[in-house]
Motif scaffolding. Sequence first.
Motif, PDB file in Angstrom:
ATOM      1  N   ASP A 175       0.786  -1.355  -0.067  1.00 16.16           N
ATOM      2  CA  ASP A 175       0.089   0.186   0.171  1.00 16.16           C
ATOM      3  C   ASP A 175       0.800   1.300  -0.095  1.00 16.16           C
ATOM      4  O   ASP A 175       0.446   2.310  -0.404  1.00 16.16           O
ATOM      5  N   GLY A 176       1.893   1.342   0.749  1.00 18.34           N
ATOM      6  CA  GLY A 176       2.798   2.418   0.821  1.00 18.34           C
ATOM      7  C   GLY A 176       3.979   2.481  -0.337  1.00 18.34           C
ATOM      8  O   GLY A 176       4.600   3.683  -0.356  1.00 18.34           O
ATOM      9  N   PHE A 177       3.930   1.442  -1.078  1.00 16.25           N
ATOM     10  CA  PHE A 177       5.093   1.777  -2.053  1.00 16.25           C
ATOM     11  C   PHE A 177       4.815   2.570  -3.141  1.00 16.25           C
ATOM     12  O   PHE A 177       5.988   3.448  -3.445  1.00 16.25           O
ATOM     13  N   PRO A 178       3.466   2.669  -3.825  1.00 19.70           N
ATOM     14  CA  PRO A 178       3.568   3.947  -4.761  1.00 19.70           C
ATOM     15  C   PRO A 178       3.719   5.234  -4.369  1.00 19.70           C
ATOM     16  O   PRO A 178       4.465   6.170  -4.823  1.00 19.70           O
ATOM     17  N   ASP A 179       3.551   5.747  -2.668  1.00 21.80           N
ATOM     18  CA  ASP A 179       3.800   7.065  -2.534  1.00 21.80           C
ATOM     19  C   ASP A 179       5.314   7.175  -2.234  1.00 21.80           C
ATOM     20  O   ASP A 179       6.037   8.224  -2.392  1.00 21.80           O
ATOM     21  N   ALA A 180       5.899   5.860  -1.932  1.00 21.56           N
ATOM     22  CA  ALA A 180       7.488   6.097  -1.693  1.00 21.56           C
ATOM     23  C   ALA A 180       8.318   6.265  -3.063  1.00 21.56           C
ATOM     24  O   ALA A 180       9.289   7.070  -3.125  1.00 21.56           O
ATOM     25  N   LEU A 181       7.628   5.679  -4.180  1.00 17.96           N
ATOM     26  CA  LEU A 181       8.205   5.954  -5.462  1.00 17.96           C
ATOM     27  C   LEU A 181       7.982   7.246  -5.909  1.00 17.96           C
ATOM     28  O   LEU A 181       8.655   7.863  -6.602  1.00 17.96           O
ATOM     29  N   ASP A 182       6.835   8.050  -5.621  1.00 15.78           N
ATOM     30  CA  ASP A 182       6.684   9.209  -5.979  1.00 15.78           C
ATOM     31  C   ASP A 182       7.593  10.237  -5.118  1.00 15.78           C
ATOM     32  O   ASP A 182       8.145  10.975  -5.881  1.00 15.78           O
ATOM     33  N   MET A 183       7.856   9.795  -3.782  1.00 15.93           N
ATOM     34  CA  MET A 183       8.635  10.773  -3.244  1.00 15.93           C
ATOM     35  C   MET A 183      10.022  10.626  -3.661  1.00 15.93           C
ATOM     36  O   MET A 183      10.693  11.502  -3.655  1.00 15.93           O
ATOM     37  N   MET A 184      10.454   9.306  -3.939  1.00 14.58           N
ATOM     38  CA  MET A 184      11.948   9.219  -4.525  1.00 14.58           C
ATOM     39  C   MET A 184      11.991   9.817  -5.793  1.00 14.58           C
ATOM     40  O   MET A 184      13.199  10.390  -6.191  1.00 14.58           O
ATOM     41  N   LEU A 185      10.782   9.820  -6.655  1.00 17.91           N
ATOM     42  CA  LEU A 185      11.078  10.490  -8.006  1.00 17.91           C
ATOM     43  C   LEU A 185      11.288  11.885  -7.766  1.00 17.91           C
ATOM     44  O   LEU A 185      12.158  12.849  -8.446  1.00 17.91           O
ATOM     45  N   VAL A 186      10.354  12.601  -6.926  1.00 21.19           N
ATOM     46  CA  VAL A 186      10.826  14.168  -6.622  1.00 21.19           C
ATOM     47  C   VAL A 186      12.012  14.172  -5.827  1.00 21.19           C
ATOM     48  O   VAL A 186      12.619  15.316  -6.491  1.00 21.19           O
ATOM     49  N   CYS A 187      12.630  13.488  -5.096  1.00 19.17           N
ATOM     50  CA  CYS A 187      14.023  13.656  -4.625  1.00 19.17           C
ATOM     51  C   CYS A 187      15.137  13.455  -5.684  1.00 19.17           C
ATOM     52  O   CYS A 187      15.944  14.403  -5.756  1.00 19.17           O
ATOM     53  N   GLN A 196      20.546   9.533  -0.626  1.00 19.98           N
ATOM     54  CA  GLN A 196      20.022  10.665  -0.099  1.00 19.98           C
ATOM     55  C   GLN A 196      18.471  10.366  -0.301  1.00 19.98           C
ATOM     56  O   GLN A 196      17.697  10.619   0.666  1.00 19.98           O
ATOM     57  N   ALA A 197      17.963  10.073  -1.578  1.00 16.74           N
ATOM     58  CA  ALA A 197      16.687   9.931  -1.593  1.00 16.74           C
ATOM     59  C   ALA A 197      15.975   8.872  -0.746  1.00 16.74           C
ATOM     60  O   ALA A 197      15.142   9.059  -0.232  1.00 16.74           O
ATOM     61  N   ILE A 198      16.808   7.520  -0.704  1.00 20.75           N
ATOM     62  CA  ILE A 198      16.105   6.472   0.198  1.00 20.75           C
ATOM     63  C   ILE A 198      16.330   6.849   1.611  1.00 20.75           C
ATOM     64  O   ILE A 198      15.325   6.451   2.290  1.00 20.75           O
ATOM     65  N   SER A 202      12.866   7.178   3.995  1.00 18.15           N
ATOM     66  CA  SER A 202      13.179   6.510   5.216  1.00 18.15           C
ATOM     67  C   SER A 202      12.246   7.257   6.450  1.00 18.15           C
ATOM     68  O   SER A 202      11.686   6.718   7.401  1.00 18.15           O
ATOM     69  N   LYS A 203      12.630   8.585   6.158  1.00 19.19           N
ATOM     70  CA  LYS A 203      12.232   9.504   7.352  1.00 19.19           C
ATOM     71  C   LYS A 203      10.977   9.868   7.217  1.00 19.19           C
ATOM     72  O   LYS A 203      10.073   9.816   8.284  1.00 19.19           O
ATOM     73  N   GLU A 204      10.529  10.158   6.118  1.00 19.14           N
ATOM     74  CA  GLU A 204       9.179  10.650   5.796  1.00 19.14           C
ATOM     75  C   GLU A 204       8.162   9.637   6.090  1.00 19.14           C
ATOM     76  O   GLU A 204       6.891  10.054   6.322  1.00 19.14           O
ATOM     77  N   LEU A 205       8.349   8.297   5.482  1.00 20.31           N
ATOM     78  CA  LEU A 205       7.376   7.417   5.750  1.00 20.31           C
ATOM     79  C   LEU A 205       7.216   6.750   6.869  1.00 20.31           C
ATOM     80  O   LEU A 205       6.563   5.706   7.112  1.00 20.31           O
ATOM     81  N   ALA A 207       5.769   7.630   9.603  1.00 21.14           N
ATOM     82  CA  ALA A 207       4.720   7.836  10.566  1.00 21.14           C
ATOM     83  C   ALA A 207       3.448   6.978  10.087  1.00 21.14           C
ATOM     84  O   ALA A 207       2.585   6.547  10.577  1.00 21.14           O
ATOM     85  N   SER A 208       3.458   6.978   8.540  1.00 15.15           N
ATOM     86  CA  SER A 208       2.283   6.268   7.770  1.00 15.15           C
ATOM     87  C   SER A 208       2.652   4.626   7.708  1.00 15.15           C
ATOM     88  O   SER A 208       1.777   3.886   7.464  1.00 15.15           O
ATOM     89  N   PHE A 209       3.846   4.557   7.072  1.00 15.43           N
ATOM     90  CA  PHE A 209       4.281   3.129   6.882  1.00 15.43           C
ATOM     91  C   PHE A 209       5.519   2.612   7.623  1.00 15.43           C
ATOM     92  O   PHE A 209       6.667   2.621   6.601  1.00 15.43           O
ATOM     93  N   PRO A 210       5.652   2.239   8.600  1.00 17.38           N
ATOM     94  CA  PRO A 210       6.897   1.955   9.533  1.00 17.38           C
ATOM     95  C   PRO A 210       7.641   0.782   8.935  1.00 17.38           C
ATOM     96  O   PRO A 210       8.700   1.110   8.863  1.00 17.38           O
ATOM     97  N   ASN A 211       6.661  -0.057   8.417  1.00 11.95           N
ATOM     98  CA  ASN A 211       7.420  -1.479   8.128  1.00 11.95           C
ATOM     99  C   ASN A 211       8.446  -1.065   6.673  1.00 11.95           C
ATOM    100  O   ASN A 211       9.484  -1.318   6.550  1.00 11.95           O
ATOM    101  N   LEU A 212       7.815  -0.251   5.835  1.00 10.24           N
ATOM    102  CA  LEU A 212       8.491   0.034   4.505  1.00 10.24           C
ATOM    103  C   LEU A 212       9.777   1.211   4.865  1.00 10.24           C
ATOM    104  O   LEU A 212      10.657   1.053   4.345  1.00 10.24           O
TER     105      LEU A 212
END
Length: 322
Positions: A175-187, A196-198, A202-205, A207-212
């Motif tokens: 569920d959280g992987f699409p948001d992580a990809l969008d954030m990685m693309l922006v970075c 640095q993007a990774i 890991s810091k931004e996600l 609160a919402s997706f701790p395992n990811l």
Amino acid sequence: MDLFANITSVITGLLGPAGPVILLGGVGLLLLLACIPIVLSQKPDPLDKLKEAQQSRVQKETTAILREKGRNDKLNKYAQLLEPTDEKELSDIKSKLQQAGYRSKDAVRTYYFAQFALALAGLGLGALYYSLNAGTDSTTKDMIMWVLGPGVVGYMGPKYWVTKRADKRRQEIQDGFPDALDMMLVCVEAGQSMDQAILRISKELRASFPNLADEFLMVSYEMKAGKEKTAVLNDMSERCGVQDISSFVTVLNQSQTFGTSIADALRVYAGEMRDKRVMRAEEKANQLPTKMTLTTMMFTVPPLLLILVGPSVVGITNMGLN
């Protein structure tokens, strides 16, 4: 012949009609018992001793390779019982526990110890309950059900727990992987490197997706430690057990191999992940009417029938009694 007939009659009189057979069986048993000391007293073949020594040495070396040092000393005493000696079985259970979020060195031994302990506890409680509540009419089937049943439940409990936890963790990562990809693309498009993007993801996600977030943080630490990026990403794919991440790792590895732009690859793959998330949501929405129909039939139709038909049944019953 007369002597043989007399001996047979005496044996039959002492041991019954099957006396000769019993006597022959007893003689055979005595001969077998007499042969046991002779067999045990034979000296072992030197070639067999050498072969056994080689097999024992190979098994010890294999066991030492499979197990890591620096683990729990209490569990290390029973390592032979709490850890499989087969390399494939050990790798499978370790991968399954990692997908459930258990990454400690003692995870495998703790898992098998939990199975063993809960099975014994279940057998003990089942035997205690059966001994206190067993009546004269209890059967063997009841004994097996009340004694072995809790033992089986205790043995399968850790496996069920690990499986459900792994499924829940995979669902959260998916569920959280699409948001992580969008954030990685922006970075990446903002000028940051992949490392640095990774780390930022890991810091931004968290609160919402701790395992990811934990998976990305582990990737960042392994890259900082100097491990090869391809191996780090492949390890992440194995730990997560999600098809989307496996495809993502393949895309990054191919981009690195052929020298194409990582930003372009991320842009295309992030779009595909967004489309997949929409398709999963539509699939769940399409399943909702069917589930609601079954629920409505189960919880609405019986009370409705009772309300409509009940008075008529009561009236017909009273007429029959009158």
